[in-house]
Design a protein around this motif. Sequence first.
Motif, PDB file in Angstrom:
ATOM      1  N   TYR A   1       0.842  -1.207   0.000  1.00  0.00           N
ATOM      2  CA  TYR A   1       0.000   0.000   0.000  1.00  0.00           C
ATOM      3  C   TYR A   1       0.870   1.247   0.000  1.00  0.00           C
ATOM      4  O   TYR A   1       1.957   1.267   0.568  1.00  0.00           O
ATOM      5  N   PHE A   2       0.377   2.315  -0.629  1.00  0.00           N
ATOM      6  CA  PHE A   2       0.955   3.638  -0.425  1.00  0.00           C
ATOM      7  C   PHE A   2      -0.115   4.691  -0.676  1.00  0.00           C
ATOM      8  O   PHE A   2      -1.137   4.439  -1.318  1.00  0.00           O
ATOM      9  N   GLN A   3       0.129   5.878  -0.152  1.00  0.00           N
ATOM     10  CA  GLN A   3      -0.643   7.054  -0.538  1.00  0.00           C
ATOM     11  C   GLN A   3       0.154   8.301  -0.160  1.00  0.00           C
ATOM     12  O   GLN A   3       1.019   8.258   0.711  1.00  0.00           O
ATOM     13  N   ILE A   4      -0.133   9.401  -0.854  1.00  0.00           N
ATOM     14  CA  ILE A   4       0.378  10.709  -0.442  1.00  0.00           C
ATOM     15  C   ILE A   4      -0.623  11.201   0.584  1.00  0.00           C
ATOM     16  O   ILE A   4      -1.670  11.753   0.236  1.00  0.00           O
ATOM     17  N   ALA A   5      -0.331  10.958   1.837  1.00  0.00           N
ATOM     18  CA  ALA A   5      -1.342  11.028   2.891  1.00  0.00           C
ATOM     19  C   ALA A   5      -1.305  12.350   3.642  1.00  0.00           C
ATOM     20  O   ALA A   5      -0.241  12.774   4.116  1.00  0.00           O
ATOM     21  N   PRO A   6      -2.463  13.009   3.792  1.00  0.00           N
ATOM     22  CA  PRO A   6      -2.536  14.177   4.675  1.00  0.00           C
ATOM     23  C   PRO A   6      -2.610  13.725   6.129  1.00  0.00           C
ATOM     24  O   PRO A   6      -3.314  12.756   6.462  1.00  0.00           O
ATOM     25  N   CYS A   7      -1.881  14.411   6.990  1.00  0.00           N
ATOM     26  CA  CYS A   7      -1.868  14.088   8.417  1.00  0.00           C
ATOM     27  C   CYS A   7      -2.143  15.374   9.202  1.00  0.00           C
ATOM     28  O   CYS A   7      -1.734  16.463   8.792  1.00  0.00           O
ATOM     29  N   PHE A   8      -2.826  15.238  10.330  1.00  0.00           N
ATOM     30  CA  PHE A   8      -3.268  16.402  11.087  1.00  0.00           C
ATOM     31  C   PHE A   8      -2.856  16.250  12.547  1.00  0.00           C
ATOM     32  O   PHE A   8      -3.206  15.270  13.201  1.00  0.00           O
ATOM     33  N   ARG A   9      -2.105  17.223  13.036  1.00  0.00           N
ATOM     34  CA  ARG A   9      -1.661  17.171  14.432  1.00  0.00           C
ATOM     35  C   ARG A   9      -1.755  18.554  15.048  1.00  0.00           C
ATOM     36  O   ARG A   9      -1.294  19.533  14.470  1.00  0.00           O
ATOM     37  N   ASP A  10      -2.334  18.609  16.204  1.00  0.00           N
ATOM     38  CA  ASP A  10      -2.485  19.870  16.926  1.00  0.00           C
ATOM     39  C   ASP A  10      -1.231  20.082  17.765  1.00  0.00           C
ATOM     40  O   ASP A  10      -1.208  19.827  18.964  1.00  0.00           O
ATOM     41  N   GLU A  11      -0.163  20.546  17.108  1.00  0.00           N
ATOM     42  CA  GLU A  11       1.103  20.746  17.788  1.00  0.00           C
ATOM     43  C   GLU A  11       1.723  22.061  17.352  1.00  0.00           C
ATOM     44  O   GLU A  11       1.317  22.659  16.351  1.00  0.00           O
ATOM     45  N   ASP A  12       2.703  22.500  18.094  1.00  0.00           N
ATOM     46  CA  ASP A  12       3.332  23.783  17.816  1.00  0.00           C
ATOM     47  C   ASP A  12       4.146  23.719  16.533  1.00  0.00           C
ATOM     48  O   ASP A  12       4.738  22.684  16.195  1.00  0.00           O
ATOM     49  N   GLY A  13       4.183  24.842  15.828  1.00  0.00           N
ATOM     50  CA  GLY A  13       4.978  24.921  14.612  1.00  0.00           C
ATOM     51  C   GLY A  13       6.434  25.213  14.915  1.00  0.00           C
ATOM     52  O   GLY A  13       6.794  25.712  15.981  1.00  0.00           O
ATOM     53  N   ARG A  14       7.287  24.860  13.982  1.00  0.00           N
ATOM     54  CA  ARG A  14       8.699  25.219  14.043  1.00  0.00           C
ATOM     55  C   ARG A  14       9.208  25.228  12.606  1.00  0.00           C
ATOM     56  O   ARG A  14       8.442  25.012  11.665  1.00  0.00           O
ATOM     57  N   ALA A  15      10.483  25.506  12.435  1.00  0.00           N
ATOM     58  CA  ALA A  15      11.008  25.699  11.078  1.00  0.00           C
ATOM     59  C   ALA A  15      10.795  24.483  10.190  1.00  0.00           C
ATOM     60  O   ALA A  15      10.502  24.608   9.002  1.00  0.00           O
ATOM     61  N   ASP A  16      10.932  23.263  10.755  1.00  0.00           N
ATOM     62  CA  ASP A  16      10.809  22.058   9.934  1.00  0.00           C
ATOM     63  C   ASP A  16       9.509  21.314  10.183  1.00  0.00           C
ATOM     64  O   ASP A  16       9.372  20.156   9.819  1.00  0.00           O
ATOM     65  N   ARG A  17       8.550  21.977  10.818  1.00  0.00           N
ATOM     66  CA  ARG A  17       7.260  21.338  11.091  1.00  0.00           C
ATOM     67  C   ARG A  17       6.145  22.351  10.920  1.00  0.00           C
ATOM     68  O   ARG A  17       6.183  23.434  11.498  1.00  0.00           O
ATOM     69  N   SER A  18       5.161  21.979  10.122  1.00  0.00           N
ATOM     70  CA  SER A  18       4.027  22.862   9.886  1.00  0.00           C
ATOM     71  C   SER A  18       2.907  22.538  10.866  1.00  0.00           C
ATOM     72  O   SER A  18       2.493  21.382  10.969  1.00  0.00           O
ATOM     73  N   PRO A  19       2.407  23.528  11.603  1.00  0.00           N
ATOM     74  CA  PRO A  19       1.289  23.237  12.509  1.00  0.00           C
ATOM     75  C   PRO A  19       0.035  22.932  11.706  1.00  0.00           C
ATOM     76  O   PRO A  19      -0.179  23.461  10.611  1.00  0.00           O
ATOM     77  N   GLY A  20      -0.770  22.063  12.248  1.00  0.00           N
ATOM     78  CA  GLY A  20      -2.040  21.758  11.587  1.00  0.00           C
ATOM     79  C   GLY A  20      -1.964  20.526  10.725  1.00  0.00           C
ATOM     80  O   GLY A  20      -2.439  19.467  11.099  1.00  0.00           O
ATOM     81  N   GLU A  21      -1.348  20.643   9.539  1.00  0.00           N
ATOM     82  CA  GLU A  21      -1.369  19.513   8.619  1.00  0.00           C
ATOM     83  C   GLU A  21      -0.046  19.399   7.872  1.00  0.00           C
ATOM     84  O   GLU A  21       0.683  20.378   7.717  1.00  0.00           O
ATOM     85  N   PHE A  22       0.229  18.202   7.435  1.00  0.00           N
ATOM     86  CA  PHE A  22       1.399  17.946   6.606  1.00  0.00           C
ATOM     87  C   PHE A  22       1.106  16.706   5.768  1.00  0.00           C
ATOM     88  O   PHE A  22       0.112  16.008   5.975  1.00  0.00           O
ATOM     89  N   TYR A  23       1.995  16.431   4.815  1.00  0.00           N
ATOM     90  CA  TYR A  23       1.801  15.295   3.913  1.00  0.00           C
ATOM     91  C   TYR A  23       3.002  14.366   3.990  1.00  0.00           C
ATOM     92  O   TYR A  23       4.141  14.799   4.195  1.00  0.00           O
ATOM     93  N   GLN A  24       2.733  13.075   3.822  1.00  0.00           N
ATOM     94  CA  GLN A  24       3.816  12.103   3.831  1.00  0.00           C
ATOM     95  C   GLN A  24       3.577  11.016   2.780  1.00  0.00           C
ATOM     96  O   GLN A  24       2.438  10.755   2.396  1.00  0.00           O
ATOM     97  N   LEU A  25       4.691  10.458   2.318  1.00  0.00           N
ATOM     98  CA  LEU A  25       4.627   9.299   1.430  1.00  0.00           C
ATOM     99  C   LEU A  25       4.486   8.081   2.330  1.00  0.00           C
ATOM    100  O   LEU A  25       5.462   7.519   2.806  1.00  0.00           O
ATOM    101  N   ASP A  26       3.245   7.701   2.572  1.00  0.00           N
ATOM    102  CA  ASP A  26       2.939   6.644   3.529  1.00  0.00           C
ATOM    103  C   ASP A  26       2.921   5.302   2.801  1.00  0.00           C
ATOM    104  O   ASP A  26       2.268   5.170   1.767  1.00  0.00           O
ATOM    105  N   PHE A  27       3.667   4.320   3.302  1.00  0.00           N
ATOM    106  CA  PHE A  27       3.636   3.011   2.653  1.00  0.00           C
ATOM    107  C   PHE A  27       3.785   1.899   3.679  1.00  0.00           C
ATOM    108  O   PHE A  27       4.337   2.093   4.764  1.00  0.00           O
ATOM    109  N   GLU A  28       3.269   0.722   3.317  1.00  0.00           N
ATOM    110  CA  GLU A  28       3.330  -0.459   4.181  1.00  0.00           C
ATOM    111  C   GLU A  28       3.426  -1.689   3.292  1.00  0.00           C
ATOM    112  O   GLU A  28       2.890  -1.722   2.175  1.00  0.00           O
ATOM    113  N   MET A  29       4.125  -2.706   3.792  1.00  0.00           N
ATOM    114  CA  MET A  29       4.389  -3.916   3.017  1.00  0.00           C
ATOM    115  C   MET A  29       4.186  -5.148   3.905  1.00  0.00           C
ATOM    116  O   MET A  29       4.509  -5.123   5.087  1.00  0.00           O
TER     117      MET A  29
END
Length: 611
Positions: free
Chosen positions: A213-241
Amino acid sequence: MHLYRTHTCGQLRKADAGSTVRLSGWVHRKRDHGNLLFVDLRDHYGLTQCVVDVSSPVFQVLEQARPESVVTVTGKVVPRSADTVNPKLPTGEIELQVAEAALQSTADILPMQVAGEQEFPEDMRLRYRYLDLRRDKLHANMLLRSNVIAYLRRAMIDQGFVEYQTPILTASSPEGARDYLVVSRVHPGKFYALPQAPQQFKQLLMVAGFDRYFQIAPCFRDEDGRADRSPGEFYQLDFEMSFVTQDDVFAAIEPVLQGVFEQFGNGRKVTPAPFPRITYQDAMLKYGSDKPDLRNPLLISDVTEAFRGSNFGIFARAIDEKKAVVRAIPAPGAGDRPRSFFDKLNDWAREQGAGGLGYIIFAADGAKGPIAKNLEAERIAAIRAATGARDGDAVFFCCDKVAVAEKFAGAVRTRVCGELDLLEKDIFKFCWTVDFPMYERDEETGKIEFSHNPFSMPQYDHDAFLALDAQADEEAILGIKAFQYDIVCNGVELSSGAIRNHRPDVMLKAFELAGYPNEEVEARFGGMLNAFRYGAPPHGGSAPGVDRIVMLLADEPNIREVILFPMNQQAQDLLMQAPAPVEPERLKELHIKLDLPKPKKPAADGEAAKG
C-alpha cells in the motif's frame, strides 16, 4: 484567434518572429522610456517583454494599468537587437509590438510587491498569500512540490505498490500528538478526529491482504509549529508492506528517495543506495543525535576513562559521584586559532546552560590548555588516540550524565563544524538510524517505559520475550532493541518506521513490561488487537515527509516556503481567518456550549512595577 491567448508568456522564441500572436497575463513591471512603454507580461509559464509606441491608441490602456493588473495584448513578434537581448529569459530574443490591448482586471495598489527580491514580514506574506505565490521563488517551489509528488507516485507504482485512500474522519488516537476533533451533529456529545497518520488503517490493509500500500497522505496534528514542522497539517509518502523484513523495507524506499533527490537536486550529489546504517547507540555516541548529519566530518569520542581518577577534579568527581561520562569533540586545525576563538565557544556553551567548554590544544611541543596541565602524559595520549587528533588540532570536552552529555556534545559538534566551515556542500547525505531501544528507565520515577514506538516488533526471541518478568529481568528488558528505524538526510529526519508487532500475545507482553495491564491495552487498542487475532501477516513500512523532502530540495530553511497555504506558528490561517468563531445557532445545532477561559485582568500599577 483565441479570445485570450494563442501562446503563453514563456513560449515565444526567435523562430516566431513575424507572427501575430495574443498573450494574456499580469503586468509584472513597466518601464516608460518617453516615446516607448515597455511592459513585462507574466503568466504561469514565464515572461514576455511587450512594447508600445506613445502614438499607439492602446498606449493609454497599458500606461494606466497598475502592476498586477490582468491584460490581453495582441501584436507582432519581432526580434530584439543584439544589444537588447536578455539571455536570462527564454523569451529574451524577442519582444511583442502591441497593436491591441484589453484590460481584463484592474489591480488595486499592492500591499506587497510581486516583482523584485524585496523581503516582507511573514504575517503580510501569509495574509496575501495569493500575491506571495506569484513571486518567482515561491511559485517555483510549488511547481517543484507538484513534480516531486508526481515522481514519488510513479516510483511507488513502478515497484508494485498500489495507492489507496484511508479515512479522514476517524476515531481519536490515544497516543502521539493532540488530535484535531470534529464534532458529530447526529451523535450528540461525540467527536470524530482527523488522523495524525494513517497508521492503524494501513496496518489493517495488511491484515486485509492488500500486500503493498501507499498514498500521499494528509496528516493532522495539533502541535506547535517550528522551522521544519508545519502546525495543523502535513503530507507524507505513507507506505506499508506485508511479509517483509527490515532489509526489504529499506530496499523498497531507498531507490525512490535516491531517485527523487537526483532528479530534482540540481546536480547535487546524493548518497547511493544502499544507505549507511548507524545504530542508535553509535549515533548518540559519535554524532550526539539520532538524526546524524553526515556532511559534518567530526566524530565524537568517549574519553571517560582518560579522566577517571585523574587530577582534573571537576570531571573526575562527576564521573565517580554522578556517573557522568566525558565526550570529546575534535576541532581539526583549531590549534592555530586565537584565544578569542576558544573564549567565544566557551561563552556560547554557558549560554546553552553548560558550565563551560574545556579544551586541549595538541602541538609538536606538547599539549596545551588548562585541562592539559592537570592530566598525566599517558591520559593525554589516550585522548589523542581516541580522537585521532594531530599536532595543530584542538579537542573540546563536555562532562555530564549520559543523556545530557550526548545532546550537548552533538550541539558542540555542530557549532565547531560551523565555526571551522567544515560542512560538506552541494550533497544530500542519507543514512538509516536503526536498533532503537525498546524501553528506557524514567530517571524521576525509576520505572521502565517505552523509549519510542510501542508498536514495533522487539528484536528478541518471541518465546523468551513472553517469559520475561518485569521485576526480575529489568536489565534484560532495558537491553531489548526494536525493529524501528529513521531515515535521515542532512540531519533532517524524513521519517520514522518499523517492522510492526503483529502478534497480540507479544504486543500485550510488550505493554505489560512497560506497566500497562492487559485490560487497559484491550480498551485502548482493542480494534487493532482483534484484527490481529484473525490472522495478521508480518509487516512494516515507513512514511517519509513530503514537505521536508521538498524543503531540502528547494534549500529552504522554513517548511512554510514549500506549502501553498500554510498556517503561521500560532496555527492561524491569516488568509482565510481561521480558526474563527461560530454563530450560536450553529453551536446549538451541534449540541455545543462554550466554556471559554476568562480574560486575564490587567495588573495593577503596583504589581506591574514589581514585575
